[in-house]
Design a protein around this motif. Structure first.
Motif, PDB file in Angstrom:
ATOM      1  N   ASP A  83      60.185  51.728  25.629  1.00 20.95           N
ATOM      2  CA  ASP A  83      61.412  52.003  25.825  1.00 20.95           C
ATOM      3  C   ASP A  83      62.194  50.913  25.115  1.00 20.95           C
ATOM      4  N   PRO A  84      62.139  51.070  23.947  1.00 16.89           N
ATOM      5  CA  PRO A  84      62.623  49.849  23.075  1.00 16.89           C
ATOM      6  C   PRO A  84      64.164  49.385  23.293  1.00 16.89           C
ATOM      7  N   HIS A  85      64.982  50.519  23.718  1.00 16.57           N
ATOM      8  CA  HIS A  85      66.447  50.065  24.005  1.00 16.57           C
ATOM      9  C   HIS A  85      66.951  49.740  25.207  1.00 16.57           C
ATOM     10  N   ARG A  86      65.903  49.575  25.979  1.00 17.68           N
ATOM     11  CA  ARG A  86      66.143  48.766  27.321  1.00 17.68           C
ATOM     12  C   ARG A  86      65.819  47.432  27.413  1.00 17.68           C
ATOM     13  N   PHE A  87      66.771  46.499  28.122  1.00 20.24           N
ATOM     14  CA  PHE A  87      66.727  45.171  28.008  1.00 20.24           C
ATOM     15  C   PHE A  87      65.792  44.852  29.254  1.00 20.24           C
ATOM     16  N   ASP A  88      64.533  44.383  28.747  1.00 17.80           N
ATOM     17  CA  ASP A  88      63.343  44.198  29.601  1.00 17.80           C
ATOM     18  C   ASP A  88      62.486  42.839  29.250  1.00 17.80           C
ATOM     19  N   PRO A  89      62.731  41.598  29.807  1.00 18.44           N
ATOM     20  CA  PRO A  89      62.037  40.573  29.521  1.00 18.44           C
ATOM     21  C   PRO A  89      60.864  40.477  29.962  1.00 18.44           C
ATOM     22  N   ASP A  90      60.328  41.482  30.788  1.00 21.99           N
ATOM     23  CA  ASP A  90      59.266  41.463  31.168  1.00 21.99           C
ATOM     24  C   ASP A  90      58.067  41.824  30.414  1.00 21.99           C
ATOM     25  N   ARG A  91      58.584  42.514  29.245  1.00 21.88           N
ATOM     26  CA  ARG A  91      57.818  42.961  27.849  1.00 21.88           C
ATOM     27  C   ARG A  91      56.994  41.764  27.424  1.00 21.88           C
ATOM     28  N   PHE A  92      57.418  40.608  27.684  1.00 22.08           N
ATOM     29  CA  PHE A  92      56.859  39.662  26.905  1.00 22.08           C
ATOM     30  C   PHE A  92      55.986  38.698  27.805  1.00 22.08           C
ATOM     31  N   LEU A  93      55.721  39.275  29.077  1.00 14.74           N
ATOM     32  CA  LEU A  93      54.774  38.647  29.780  1.00 14.74           C
ATOM     33  C   LEU A  93      53.520  38.921  29.331  1.00 14.74           C
ATOM     34  N   PRO A  94      52.538  38.023  29.559  1.00 19.42           N
ATOM     35  CA  PRO A  94      51.072  37.849  29.040  1.00 19.42           C
ATOM     36  C   PRO A  94      50.353  39.184  29.013  1.00 19.42           C
ATOM     37  N   GLU A  95      50.612  39.912  30.307  1.00 14.05           N
ATOM     38  CA  GLU A  95      49.895  41.086  30.222  1.00 14.05           C
ATOM     39  C   GLU A  95      50.460  42.230  29.628  1.00 14.05           C
ATOM     40  N   ARG A  96      51.764  42.126  29.045  1.00 18.67           N
ATOM     41  CA  ARG A  96      52.156  43.122  28.172  1.00 18.67           C
ATOM     42  C   ARG A  96      52.240  42.701  26.854  1.00 18.67           C
ATOM     43  N   ALA A  97      52.789  41.530  26.599  1.00 21.40           N
ATOM     44  CA  ALA A  97      52.983  40.871  25.206  1.00 21.40           C
ATOM     45  C   ALA A  97      53.205  41.796  24.024  1.00 21.40           C
ATOM     46  N   ALA A 130      64.375  36.272  28.642  1.00 23.96           N
ATOM     47  CA  ALA A 130      65.577  36.925  28.336  1.00 23.96           C
ATOM     48  C   ALA A 130      66.039  36.428  27.145  1.00 23.96           C
ATOM     49  N   LEU A 131      65.901  35.399  26.672  1.00 22.41           N
ATOM     50  CA  LEU A 131      66.140  34.969  25.291  1.00 22.41           C
ATOM     51  C   LEU A 131      65.660  35.794  24.278  1.00 22.41           C
ATOM     52  N   MET A 132      64.406  35.804  24.379  1.00 22.93           N
ATOM     53  CA  MET A 132      63.422  36.494  23.571  1.00 22.93           C
ATOM     54  C   MET A 132      63.980  37.812  23.414  1.00 22.93           C
ATOM     55  N   GLU A 133      64.032  38.558  24.514  1.00 21.93           N
ATOM     56  CA  GLU A 133      64.744  39.789  24.515  1.00 21.93           C
ATOM     57  C   GLU A 133      65.984  40.244  23.770  1.00 21.93           C
ATOM     58  N   THR A 134      66.781  39.085  24.296  1.00 18.15           N
ATOM     59  CA  THR A 134      68.110  39.238  23.344  1.00 18.15           C
ATOM     60  C   THR A 134      68.070  39.232  22.134  1.00 18.15           C
ATOM     61  N   LEU A 135      67.120  38.522  21.416  1.00 16.47           N
ATOM     62  CA  LEU A 135      66.619  38.146  20.025  1.00 16.47           C
ATOM     63  C   LEU A 135      66.344  39.626  19.430  1.00 16.47           C
ATOM     64  N   ARG A 136      65.331  40.206  20.388  1.00 17.50           N
ATOM     65  CA  ARG A 136      64.902  41.407  19.887  1.00 17.50           C
ATOM     66  C   ARG A 136      65.873  42.414  19.899  1.00 17.50           C
ATOM     67  N   LEU A 137      66.566  42.659  20.938  1.00 18.80           N
ATOM     68  CA  LEU A 137      67.673  43.665  20.874  1.00 18.80           C
ATOM     69  C   LEU A 137      68.850  43.640  20.275  1.00 18.80           C
ATOM     70  N   TYR A 138      69.115  42.312  19.795  1.00 22.00           N
ATOM     71  CA  TYR A 138      70.407  41.986  18.913  1.00 22.00           C
ATOM     72  C   TYR A 138      70.011  40.943  18.038  1.00 22.00           C
ATOM     73  N   PRO A 139      69.237  41.505  17.053  1.00 18.30           N
ATOM     74  CA  PRO A 139      68.622  40.225  15.985  1.00 18.30           C
ATOM     75  C   PRO A 139      69.899  40.166  15.089  1.00 18.30           C
ATOM     76  N   ILE A 140      70.511  38.994  15.061  1.00 21.01           N
ATOM     77  CA  ILE A 140      71.696  38.603  14.310  1.00 21.01           C
ATOM     78  C   ILE A 140      71.501  38.555  12.818  1.00 21.01           C
ATOM     79  N   ALA A 141      70.477  38.275  12.440  1.00 25.16           N
ATOM     80  CA  ALA A 141      70.170  38.409  11.016  1.00 25.16           C
ATOM     81  C   ALA A 141      68.871  39.287  10.875  1.00 25.16           C
ATOM     82  N   GLY A 142      69.122  40.554  11.078  1.00 25.61           N
ATOM     83  CA  GLY A 142      67.792  41.549  11.227  1.00 25.61           C
ATOM     84  C   GLY A 142      67.391  42.438   9.985  1.00 25.61           C
TER      85      GLY A 142
END
Ligand code: HEM
Length: 423
Positions: free
Chosen positions: A331-345, A280-292
């Motif tokens: 679906d890049p604007h969706r908050f989806d921590p599962d995108r970091f699971l090994p099978e999706r990565a 969820a933290l990785m996904e937050t950093l993806r969707l809301y990159p403070i220094a992007g």
């Protein structure tokens, strides 16, 4: 940032813009991020930070340096910013988090970003030097944010640097930093801590005053605050807001936090086991990159994606634009921590995940930030139930000049657990 990312996806690798009378070229895409890492000589950050360090009476600072001196300085600072710094101070960080929540136990709205900024600053003070900023906090924030607004954003005129309020904040931040350095200087050289960055800079200065001057050591004492407060605090704020918007993920993260605290104060292993929270933290950093987006100057002529770039061109590298590219993220604007699971990565394609930057200046504090945010968030999730103070709250970002959740106020609705801290 939304504008820069959107245009990057529409226009491709390079486009020119004019903002507030300044023209520059925006570069973005996986190939650009890879080039940042593989051809460091092409990009210079020197001009971006020069006015700030010069105003402070120094010549250079880590974020703008290059080559062997940059690598040397980075090595001297690395030990302090390691994950172990957090895992060695778990009870203290939990205590600080509970202290930050305590004034809001009665349910009054929490000014979330400010409360998190103050908490992160207190934690960083302990972690990096055993000295918390306390009543210097507002001065450090005002000093730094005004400079970002003038030199980096830029959205304020140079006159903001002459106001009595700014000059007072600057003097107080300087005073705090000098106290930190003087305290470390009092330690005899042979008893210095090899993992303390101020100790290392003092030794380096004694051996080679050209690498780092006295004034630059004082500036460096403020670097953890400059680099860490806004970034980590806004990331936690966005994370908590997204968890509230996604109750099923919130429940999973809370169950992990409860199990980390089940046997008392969590150890490093228990913290590492919080897999959903970490994603969820990785996904937050993806969707809301403070220094992007990162300011640079072209340090040589080069070509990228068929576009010629000339030495001296002002650049803005939209390092996080690929975070929103559907060819990498479903679906890049969706908050989806599962995108970091090994099978999706989905983040594994080289150059498409860069919340901590790319290349030689990649965040030195990434490990400390990850551990600090996870522990702070887990303490909150385990201790309290919370909700949006305004039930109709809509999560929106504002430019600050990083990224911040606009008007976010959370409210504690129930105290779930009281954590017993060692006395
Ligand atoms: C979520 C939290 C954070 C994010 C998203 C973040 C992001 C970044 C980014 C994007 C850069 C690269 C800047 C550039 O290339 O111009 C950077 C550099 C840096 N960060 Fe962080 N940061 C975070 C937290 C921290 C913390 C907590 C610290 C220290 C306590 C820290 C220390 C640094 C330092 C020292 C650099 C400069 C490294 C160099 O120039 O070699 N950061 N950070």
């Amino acid at each position: 940032m939304a504008f820069f990312f959107g245009e990057a996806l529409r226009l491709g690798t390079a486009y020119r813009v004019r903002v507030l009378g300044r023209a520059f070229t925006v570069l973005s895409g996986a190939a650009v991020n890879i080039m940042m890492a593989t051809d460091a000589d092409a990009f210079s950050a020197w001009n971006s930070w020069l006015p700030i360090i010069r105003d402070f009476g120094g010549r250079q600072v880590l974020t703008m340096m290059e080559g062997a001196d940059h690598a040397r300085l980075r090595k001297l600072m690395r030990g302090t910013f390691a994950r172990e710094t957090v895992t060695a101070n778990v009870p203290a960080i939990i205590g600080m988090t509970l202290d930050a929540l305590a004034p809001y136990a009665d349910g009054q709205p929490i000014p979330t970003v400010y409360t998190m900024q103050k908490l992160i600053a207190t934690e960083l003070g302990l972690l990096t030097n055993g000295r918390t900023p306390d009543d210097y906090f507002d001065d450090i924030m005002q000093f730094w944010q005004t400079q970002l607004d003038v030199y980096v954003a830029p959205r304020k005129s140079g006159k903001s640097l002459e106001t009595p309020a700014f000059l007072r904040a600057k003097a107080r931040a300087d005073e705090f930093a000098r106290q930190v350095v003087d305290r470390r200087r009092a330690i005899p050289r042979d008893q210095r801590d090899p993992d303390n960055f101020i100790d290392n800079l003092l030794t380096a200065h004694e051996d080679d005053p050209n690498l780092v001057t006295e004034r630059e050591i004082v500036f460096n004492a403020l670097v953890p605050y400059f680099a860490g407060i806004d970034t980590a605090a806004n990331t936690i704020a966005f994370l908590l807001a997204e968890l509230l918007r996604n109750p099923a993920i919130l429940a999973q993260c809370r169950a992990e936090a409860d199990s980390a605290f089940a046997a008392g104060i969590p150890n490093a292993g228990a913290l590492r086991n919080m897999d959903v929270l970490h994603r969820a933290l990785m996904e937050t950093l993806r969707l809301y990159p403070i220094a992007g987006t990162l300011p640079r100057t072209a340090a040589k002529d080069f070509e990228i994606g068929g576009y010629p770039i000339r030495k001296g061109d002002p650049l803005l590298i939209a390092t996080c634009a690929p975070h929103f590219d559907p060819q990498y993220y479903r679906d890049p604007h969706r908050f989806d921590p599962d995108r970091f699971l090994p099978e999706r990565a989905e983040h594994k394609t080289r150059g498409v995940y860069a919340p901590y930057g790319a290349g030689i200046h990649t965040c030195l504090g990434a490990s400390i930030a990850d551990a600090q945010i996870a522990l702070t968030a887990a303490t909150i999730l385990h201790s309290v139930d919370f909700t949006f103070a305004d039930p109709s709250y809509q999560l929106k970002s504002e430019f600050t000049p990083g990224m911040s959740p606009k008007n976010l106020k959370l409210t504690i609705t129930r105290w779930r657990n009281r954590i017993a801290l060692p006395s």
